[in-house]
Design an enzyme around this catalytic site. Structure first.
Site, mmCIF file in Angstrom:
data_model
loop_
_atom_site.group_PDB
_atom_site.id
_atom_site.type_symbol
_atom_site.label_atom_id
_atom_site.label_comp_id
_atom_site.label_asym_id
_atom_site.label_seq_id
_atom_site.Cartn_x
_atom_site.Cartn_y
_atom_site.Cartn_z
ATOM 1 N N TYR A 62 28.594 49.189 34.892
ATOM 2 C CA TYR A 62 29.313 48.788 33.680
ATOM 3 C C TYR A 62 30.498 49.725 33.468
ATOM 4 C CZ TYR A 62 27.414 44.912 31.088
ATOM 5 O OH TYR A 62 27.124 43.651 30.672
ATOM 6 N N GLU A 64 33.303 49.043 30.792
ATOM 7 C CA GLU A 64 34.248 48.534 29.786
ATOM 8 C C GLU A 64 35.345 49.561 29.517
ATOM 9 O OE1 GLU A 64 30.871 47.361 28.688
ATOM 10 O OE2 GLU A 64 31.315 45.682 27.327
ATOM 11 N N ASP A 208 52.486 31.106 36.107
ATOM 12 C CA ASP A 208 51.144 31.079 36.703
ATOM 13 C C ASP A 208 51.360 30.802 38.185
ATOM 14 O OD1 ASP A 208 48.712 30.382 37.751
ATOM 15 O OD2 ASP A 208 48.072 29.170 36.040
ATOM 16 N N THR A 234 45.453 33.879 40.517
ATOM 17 C CA THR A 234 44.121 34.101 41.046
ATOM 18 C C THR A 234 44.317 34.878 42.339
ATOM 19 O OG1 THR A 234 44.252 31.968 42.174
ATOM 20 C CG2 THR A 234 43.069 32.023 40.077
ATOM 21 N N LYS A 237 43.331 32.151 46.420
ATOM 22 C CA LYS A 237 43.979 30.971 47.015
ATOM 23 C C LYS A 237 44.818 31.427 48.223
ATOM 24 C CE LYS A 237 43.804 28.174 42.809
ATOM 25 N NZ LYS A 237 43.568 29.023 41.606
ATOM 26 N N ARG A 243 37.252 35.679 44.679
ATOM 27 C CA ARG A 243 37.450 34.783 43.536
ATOM 28 C C ARG A 243 37.691 35.628 42.280
ATOM 29 N NH1 ARG A 243 36.875 29.497 43.173
ATOM 30 N NH2 ARG A 243 36.658 29.595 45.420
#
Ligand code: DSN
Length: 426
Positions: A62, A64, A208, A234, A237, A243
């Site tokens: 974790y 954050e 984008d 992303t 691609k 991903r």
């Protein structure tokens, strides 16, 4: 799988022993990827090095916050991992600031809306029906529900974005943000012109670049970076990474963006995926990657030539990038049937709406084909021409089983000549 104390002792066992059912599913998916010709324009084959990073113990942590400013102890190593990913992302594109935490392209876009807009603000984007993405303001998506989206499209005759229409729409709706970028647009996008229009109406420009991020890194598509205040992508691609998503912005907006990602829309970052992104950004800066991006475009043009010669129609008449959109308008063929027939011969693609489509999205008059994955696998123009011939013949023989079987054999011969993930076969 328990020791004498009854405490689970499966921690060190492989997947095949712990969960044979699931393990067998993964093995079947590997076989599917190895045997089929993958033409889904948004997919790719990520390197084993990325799979290794994503499958690492970093998944346990974790973290954050941001490197050096975390809400948990024990973050020294993941701080280094994330800082490395950020530096590589910035260097790859010459960007002033990057946040590599977005879990997906959707959250990357959400982060920019959160940072740049107030709920209800006006945004001008490409209509999904003409190639835009659902997070670009579709009414059933968070974007369309939270903000006031207006849309531009493509010209009915040319299939190209009509910059005159973009400009007149911008003057009509006076958006706070203009969004350029698409999921099924086969031509180069002129980001410089978008910026000029944004400046004229006092809007910011967001790009984008999810589909073309690899092409931009490889220098075969105009870069949005000198022109836009916000860039989302992303990483899976054309970039061929894990991903996930990433957002870039100018240094003056860095704090706004970082706060929008966390605590605005996400909690703990996926440090194992961020590690995969770091590997992907490293590889995307190599000469081999640049050569591959050139080959992706060459392959798309080779495929387009054969489809056109075979009598098929393409939206905009061809392609400048990694994808093409076959247009079945006014024919008996549909996107859905084409997708099913191609599945039958070992070619994976997706039905897709075309601009001004008269059929519903479950059927469609279009088929989207992309070359990134098979280029990664090693296909060149010669192989793509054979793929094109198989596609044309498949759409001609339709339900002739013997004909489809012959075409399946031809597609299997092609994939067999370019092995994939050999070391992953157990
Ligand atoms: N679903 C992706 C695509 O196929 O283009 C976009 O997110």
């Amino acid at each position: 799988m328990t020791d004498d104390s009854g405490v689970a002792s499966y921690a060190d066992l492989p997947l095949a022993d712990v969960d044979p059912l699931l393990s067998e599913m993964v093995a079947r998916e590997l076989t599917r990827q190895q045997r089929n010709i993958e033409l889904i324009a948004s997919e790719n084959f990520t390197p084993v090095a990325v799979l290794e990073a994503v499958g690492s113990v970093l998944t346990n942590k974790y973290a954050e916050g941001l490197p050096g400013k975390r809400y948990y102890g024990g973050c020294d190593v993941v701080d280094e991992v994330e800082a490395l990913a950020i530096e590589r992302a910035k260097a790859l594109y010459g960007a002033e600031h990057a946040n590599v935490q977005p879990h997906s392209g959707s959250t990357a876009n959400q982060a920019v809306y959160w940072a740049a807009l107030e709920p209800g603000d006006a945004v001008l984007s490409m209509s999904q029906a003409h190639g835009g993405h659902l997070t670009h303001g579709l009414n059933v998506n968070f974007s369309g529900r939270g903000y006031t989206f207006y849309h531009y499209g493509v010209d009915r005759e040319t299939g190209l974005i009509d910059m005159g229409e973009v400009r007149s729409q911008a003057f009509k709706c006076r958006p706070k943000l203009i969004l350029a970028g698409a999921s099924s647009y086969p031509r180069e996008i002129d980001f410089a012109s978008f910026r000029r229009i944004a400046d004229e109406v006092g809007a910011e420009l967001m790009v984008d670049m999810a589909h073309i991020a690899g092409l931009v890194a490889g220098g075969v598509h105009q870069s949005p970076f000198p022109h836009s205040q916000w860039v989302t992508t992303t990483t899976h691609k054309t970039l061929a990474g894990p991903r996930g998503g990433t957002v870039f912005c100018e240094a003056k907006n860095a704090a706004r963006l970082d706060k929008a990602v966390f605590p605005g829309i996400q909690g703990g970052p996926l440090e194992h995926v961020i590690a995969g992104k770091a590997v992907c950004f490293l590889l995307a800066a190599t000469p081999e990657f640049r050569a591959k991006q050139r080959r992706i475009v060459e392959n798309a043009k080779a495929l387009a030539d054969v489809l056109l010669a075979g009598g098929l129609k393409l939206v905009s008449g061809g392609t400048d990038n990694h994808l093409l959109l076959v247009d079945f308008d006014d024919t008996e063929m549909t996107g859905r049937l084409a997708q099913e027939l191609l599945d039958r011969v070992g070619i994976t693609a997706n039905k897709n709406v075309i601009p001004y489509d008269q059929r519903p999205p479950t059927i469609t008059s279009g088929l989207r084909l992309g070359t990134p994955a098979m280029t990664t696998r090693g296909f060149g123009p010669e192989e793509m021409r054979e793929v094109g011939r198989i596609i044309v013949e498949t759409l001609t023989v339709k339900h002739d089983e013997a004909g489809l079987n012959r075409l399946l054999r031809r597609s299997r011969e092609l994939t067999a000549a370019f092995p994939l993930y050999c070391d992953l076969n157990s």
